[in-house]
Design a protein around this motif. Structure first.
Motif, mmCIF file in Angstrom:
data_model
loop_
_atom_site.group_PDB
_atom_site.id
_atom_site.type_symbol
_atom_site.label_atom_id
_atom_site.label_comp_id
_atom_site.label_asym_id
_atom_site.label_seq_id
_atom_site.Cartn_x
_atom_site.Cartn_y
_atom_site.Cartn_z
ATOM 1 N N ASN A 175 34.791 42.308 35.551
ATOM 2 C CA ASN A 175 35.641 40.494 35.284
ATOM 3 C C ASN A 175 34.366 40.514 34.238
ATOM 4 O O ASN A 175 33.562 39.687 34.781
ATOM 5 N N LYS A 205 34.179 45.887 50.677
ATOM 6 C CA LYS A 205 34.158 45.556 49.160
ATOM 7 C C LYS A 205 33.095 45.096 49.441
ATOM 8 O O LYS A 205 32.763 43.825 51.131
ATOM 9 N N LYS A 215 34.292 49.157 45.726
ATOM 10 C CA LYS A 215 34.946 49.565 47.233
ATOM 11 C C LYS A 215 33.284 50.654 47.800
ATOM 12 O O LYS A 215 33.370 51.487 46.767
ATOM 13 N N GLN A 241 31.233 40.350 36.547
ATOM 14 C CA GLN A 241 31.478 39.982 38.356
ATOM 15 C C GLN A 241 31.875 41.299 38.237
ATOM 16 O O GLN A 241 33.768 41.351 37.668
ATOM 17 N N VAL A 242 31.925 41.690 39.308
ATOM 18 C CA VAL A 242 32.595 43.667 40.080
ATOM 19 C C VAL A 242 32.968 42.998 41.366
ATOM 20 O O VAL A 242 31.701 42.746 42.119
ATOM 21 N N GLU A 243 33.680 43.523 41.368
ATOM 22 C CA GLU A 243 34.358 43.905 42.115
ATOM 23 C C GLU A 243 34.595 45.339 42.820
ATOM 24 O O GLU A 243 35.019 46.518 42.017
ATOM 25 N N LYS A 253 36.766 46.513 39.966
ATOM 26 C CA LYS A 253 37.355 45.781 38.651
ATOM 27 C C LYS A 253 36.620 44.655 38.035
ATOM 28 O O LYS A 253 34.989 44.406 39.518
ATOM 29 N N ASN A 262 31.609 42.240 46.196
ATOM 30 C CA ASN A 262 31.909 41.263 44.766
ATOM 31 C C ASN A 262 30.224 41.457 44.080
ATOM 32 O O ASN A 262 29.558 40.229 45.332
ATOM 33 N N GLU A 263 29.994 41.334 42.950
ATOM 34 C CA GLU A 263 28.689 41.166 42.574
ATOM 35 C C GLU A 263 28.114 40.524 41.234
ATOM 36 O O GLU A 263 29.699 41.216 40.610
ATOM 37 N N ARG A 264 27.480 40.237 41.047
ATOM 38 C CA ARG A 264 27.428 39.767 39.521
ATOM 39 C C ARG A 264 25.964 40.376 38.971
ATOM 40 O O ARG A 264 24.867 40.571 39.954
#
Length: 187
Positions: free
Chosen positions: A28, A51, A44, A40-42, A26, A53-55
């Motif tokens: 955003n 998993k 895998k 904002q990148v989810e 994902k 989450n990274e900006r």
């Protein structure tokens, strides 16, 4: 390998980040009132399934990885390993059955699947989007129960439970969407 800016990341992109291969699940794009915009990148991990989450700011550079895709024919399964054959070179490749996860029951003998490679390492297996299965168990049709959007549970010949329309009976072949696990049409 091409480097892309943080704001160019799209879902489905494969990135080399922190020494691993990550698929963007994902993305955003956030534009806060104060400060610069960021994505904002989810993600895998393609090797172990973690998993993250990274900006990424627009000035951040990320390695975008291209994976080679090969269509290969499924031959058989042995000790939790799936054996595929390249239809051009006839080379056989063994992959862990875990790569398919919950879609494993839809893999049928002789089926052609798309395998993604990074160099010589196989990272993922994609099944055809639609597969034909046979209904082995379902409830009988009840007359007058034809309200819109009414579905009934059914068990397919591969053991998977899905919801089907009331007009489909036992022994009928249906087409199932392997990504959404739902009835698509009669075969």
């Amino acid at each position: 390998m091409p480097k892309i800016n943080g704001n160019e990341i799209r879902p489905g992109n494969v990135l080399e980040h922190d020494g691993g291969l990550w698929a963007a699940v994902k993305v955003n794009h956030v534009k806060p009132g104060k400060g610069g915009a960021f994505a904002q990148v989810e993600m895998k991990n393609l090797r172990d399934g973690r998993k993250l989450n990274e900006r990424f700011r627009s000035e951040d550079k990320v390695e975008r990885v291209r994976l080679d895709q090969k269509d290969q024919q499924f031959l058989y399964e042995t000790d939790g390993r799936l054996v595929f054959m390249d239809s051009e070179t006839f080379e056989q490749t063994e992959l862990d059955a875990e790569l398919l996860g919950e879609r494993r029951p839809f893999l049928q003998d002789g089926m052609t699947a798309t395998i993604e490679y990074y160099g010589d390492e196989a990272l993922s297996v994609s099944l055809p989007q639609k597969v034909t299965c046979k209904v082995v168990e379902t409830e009988p049709v009840v007359k007058g129960q034809t309200a819109a959007n009414s579905y009934k549970p059914a068990i397919l010949d591969n053991g998977v439970r899905i919801m089907i329309p009331p007009f489909v009976g036992e022994g009928e072949s249906i087409v199932v969407n392997t990504e959404l696990f739902e009835y698509s049409e009669r075969a």
